[in-house]
Design a protein around this motif. Structure first.
Motif, PDB file in Angstrom:
ATOM      1  N   ASP A   1     120.488 -47.882   2.101  1.00  0.00           N
ATOM      2  CA  ASP A   1     119.564 -47.919   3.238  1.00  0.00           C
ATOM      3  C   ASP A   1     119.189 -49.357   3.585  1.00  0.00           C
ATOM      4  O   ASP A   1     118.776 -49.654   4.699  1.00  0.00           O
TER       5      ASP A   1
ATOM      6  N   LYS B   1     118.143 -47.277  -1.780  1.00  0.00           N
ATOM      7  CA  LYS B   1     118.765 -46.021  -1.363  1.00  0.00           C
ATOM      8  C   LYS B   1     117.848 -44.850  -1.673  1.00  0.00           C
ATOM      9  O   LYS B   1     117.340 -44.738  -2.784  1.00  0.00           O
TER      10      LYS B   1
ATOM     11  N   THR C   1     123.332 -49.882  11.954  1.00  0.00           N
ATOM     12  CA  THR C   1     122.589 -48.636  11.847  1.00  0.00           C
ATOM     13  C   THR C   1     122.778 -47.840  13.126  1.00  0.00           C
ATOM     14  O   THR C   1     122.580 -48.353  14.224  1.00  0.00           O
TER      15      THR C   1
ATOM     16  N   GLU D   1     128.575 -44.578  -1.128  1.00  0.00           N
ATOM     17  CA  GLU D   1     127.261 -44.238  -0.575  1.00  0.00           C
ATOM     18  C   GLU D   1     126.852 -45.450   0.246  1.00  0.00           C
ATOM     19  O   GLU D   1     127.086 -46.584  -0.170  1.00  0.00           O
ATOM     20  N   SER D   2     126.239 -45.203   1.402  1.00  0.00           N
ATOM     21  CA  SER D   2     125.785 -46.385   2.118  1.00  0.00           C
ATOM     22  C   SER D   2     124.300 -46.610   1.832  1.00  0.00           C
ATOM     23  O   SER D   2     123.479 -45.704   1.980  1.00  0.00           O
TER      24      SER D   2
ATOM     25  N   SER E   1     122.678 -43.521  14.843  1.00  0.00           N
ATOM     26  CA  SER E   1     121.915 -42.276  14.683  1.00  0.00           C
ATOM     27  C   SER E   1     122.374 -41.520  13.429  1.00  0.00           C
ATOM     28  O   SER E   1     121.638 -40.721  12.868  1.00  0.00           O
ATOM     29  N   GLN E   2     123.626 -41.778  12.976  1.00  0.00           N
ATOM     30  CA  GLN E   2     124.153 -41.104  11.783  1.00  0.00           C
ATOM     31  C   GLN E   2     123.627 -41.740  10.500  1.00  0.00           C
ATOM     32  O   GLN E   2     123.890 -41.248   9.412  1.00  0.00           O
ATOM     33  N   GLY E   3     122.945 -42.914  10.639  1.00  0.00           N
ATOM     34  CA  GLY E   3     122.475 -43.624   9.458  1.00  0.00           C
ATOM     35  C   GLY E   3     123.108 -44.992   9.385  1.00  0.00           C
ATOM     36  O   GLY E   3     123.784 -45.437  10.318  1.00  0.00           O
ATOM     37  N   ARG E   4     122.893 -45.669   8.235  1.00  0.00           N
ATOM     38  CA  ARG E   4     123.390 -47.021   8.092  1.00  0.00           C
ATOM     39  C   ARG E   4     124.785 -46.973   7.476  1.00  0.00           C
ATOM     40  O   ARG E   4     125.058 -46.149   6.597  1.00  0.00           O
TER      41      ARG E   4
END
Lengths: 261, 244
Positions: A59, A14, A74, A56-57, A76-79
């Motif tokens: 990475d 992360k 995954t 928390e997500s 565009s906002q993240g994983r």
């Protein structure tokens, strides 16, 4: 020891911006394990705990609960978790106790405790109330059930929060510095409840600064440094001088802190 | 004091009061619903929705309600599309035009009030709910909305009282509510002082009742700020039963 760990965390990474907080952390917890996670502030231990139930997500890396992997995707906002229903279901198996309690301020203590069982798990209300009253009895605040959180002391609030997470009948409870926000004289009552849980073989993962709890209650101690597990072992080994030099330095530092206080 | 005149004035104004209450309650109801839509767009991640909501709030808070009302009442009829559509029979009605413009306007203010309520929800309490397996509508309904409502209520009470007073503007688009009837009486009798005092007294009475109801509600919702011993039996408890 059972073949499948109750909770298995694989290679969690992360970053916050350019700062890599977790650099690949793995851990297995079997039923009845009480694992203390120690480390200086900033070593990533709270973030690690929050990555387990996806507050928390991460990475990279996987979380596997009772053999079931939380599916990730995954965008565009993240994983993040790919399947919200699966995540919600797995979260009911992972209790969480926060440093700042986070009881719902608009509900009484009893309402706080039955909220999850009634509205998330859809269990009969009467049954939940009976269980909640038993839990409050167990953590020693049965007389406070109709109070609102604002009217409880910190220690009472944290015991209520523990009861709230127990009401979901979780398989594992994550404790995020449960005594750090408490006045020193209130720490003992919370630790006592946690010690009772450990004795009942509840699986617990405890981020803490309480050396006494790590040494006397947990069966494994993990020391984190700079986003990695620096060393781990049984409390006897770790506190008996077998940890890394960094860990030795850390416990010496904590002891002088306590002496100074 | 001409009591007979005051009595007949009050009677005429009271007959117009249901119209005022109708304007007020319909516009607060529909304006509140619209505000929920606007605030949802305002806090969403979608940039188009967010900017539309920002623009909406800017326009309806930034321009005079009276002009908005004139635009709806006199302006919309200029468009053939509207005049020939199914909504025209409704938009020809002054009452409906007044409710529409009042609702559109209060939606802008209320959306901002609701947003301030949402911002006041402690993130930790939302995290605790997520950690317990709540998400989506359940999380909104059980945790976020009740806490946000408690924070938004004092400011929203003010908005509601302002709405009662704003209904007076509807008299200018020929709705016969309290102020409109008062002006008609004045044009017949030229007794400005007595008639407007009667009208003002009626608005005061309406707002007094509304504020009492709102403060009872606020009191009930804020029980968690008071110590248990301070809890007194209240009208709300009598009506809805004491909760645990």
């Amino acid at each position: 020891m059972s073949a499948t760990p109750r909770l298995s965390v694989r290679n969690i990474r992360k970053s916050f911006g350019a700062h890599e907080v977790l650099r690949g952390i793995s851990l297995d917890a079997h039923d009845g394990d009480v694992i203390s996670v120690l480390g200086a502030s900033g070593s990533g231990k709270s973030t690690f705990l929050r990555c387990i139930n996806m507050l928390e997500s991460a990475d990279d890396g996987d979380v596997i609960v009772s053999g079931e992997k939380i599916t990730m995707k995954t965008t565009s906002q993240g994983r993040g978790a790919a399947n919200r229903k699966q995540l919600d279901r797995i979260r009911t198996e992972l209790g969480m106790v926060f440093q700042s309690f986070n009881l719902w301020s608009h509900m009484t203590i009893l309402e706080n405790i039955i909220e999850g069982p009634v509205h998330v798990q859809k269990r009969p209300r009467a049954e939940c109330i009976a269980e909640a009253e038993a839990l409050l009895e167990k953590v020693g605040i049965a007389d406070r059930k109709d109070y609102y959180p604002a009217h409880l002391s910190g220690g009472q609030k944290q015991r209520a929060a523990i009861a709230r997470s127990l009401a979901m009948k979780p398989k594992v409870i994550l404790f995020d510095e449960p005594t750090s926000a408490l006045d020193p004289e209130l720490v003992g009552e919370v630790l006592r409840v946690m010690r009772d849980l450990a004795a009942e073989k509840m699986t617990m993962l405890v981020v803490t600064h309480e050396m006494g709890f790590a040494r006397n209650v947990s069966n494994r101690v993990i020391f984190m440094r700079d986003g990695l597990i620096d060393c781990q072992g049984t409390p006897d080994d770790m506190f008996g001088g077998q940890g890394s030099p960094y860990f030795q330095q850390f416990i010496r530092h904590m002891e002088t802190e306590n002496d100074a206080a | 004091m001409d009591f007979a005149f005051l009595y007949s004035t009050m009677k005429a104004l009271l007959a117009a009061t249901p119209t005022t209450i109708g304007l007020f309650s319909l516009s607060v109801f529909f304006g509140g619903l619209l505000a929920l839509v606007i605030v949802t767009m305002r806090v969403s991640n979608n940039i188009i929705a967010r900017n539309f909501a920002k623009g909406y709030i800017f326009v309806f808070r930034g321009s005079p309600l009276l002009i908005q009302m004139f635009l709806v009442f006199y302006g919309l009829g200029q468009f053939g599309v509207i005049r020939h559509s199914f909504v025209w029979p409704a938009l020809r009605e002054p009452f409906i035009c007044a409710v529409l413009s009042l609702a559109l306007c209060t939606a802008g203010y209320s959306a901002e009030i609701f947003r301030s309520g949402l911002r006041a929800v402690p993130p930790g309490e939302v995290e605790a709910a997520r950690a317990a397996g709540m998400s989506g509508f359940l999380l909104l309904r059980r945790i976020i909305a009740p806490i946000a409502l408690r924070h938004a209520l004092p400011a929203y009470s003010t908005e509601i009282v302002l709405m009662v007073k704003s209904t007076a503007l509807a008299s200018l688009v020929t709705v016969w509510e309290i102020t409109g009837v008062a002006q008609r009486l004045i044009s017949q009798t030229y007794r400005t002082m007595e008639i407007f005092l009667c009208a003002a007294a009626l608005y005061l009475l309406l707002n007094f009742i509304i504020l009492q109801a709102l403060s009872l509600l606020e009191n009930r919702l804020n029980r968690h700020h008071r110590r248990p011993t301070e809890r007194k039996p209240s009208v709300m408890n009598a009506l809805f039963g004491a909760r645990p």
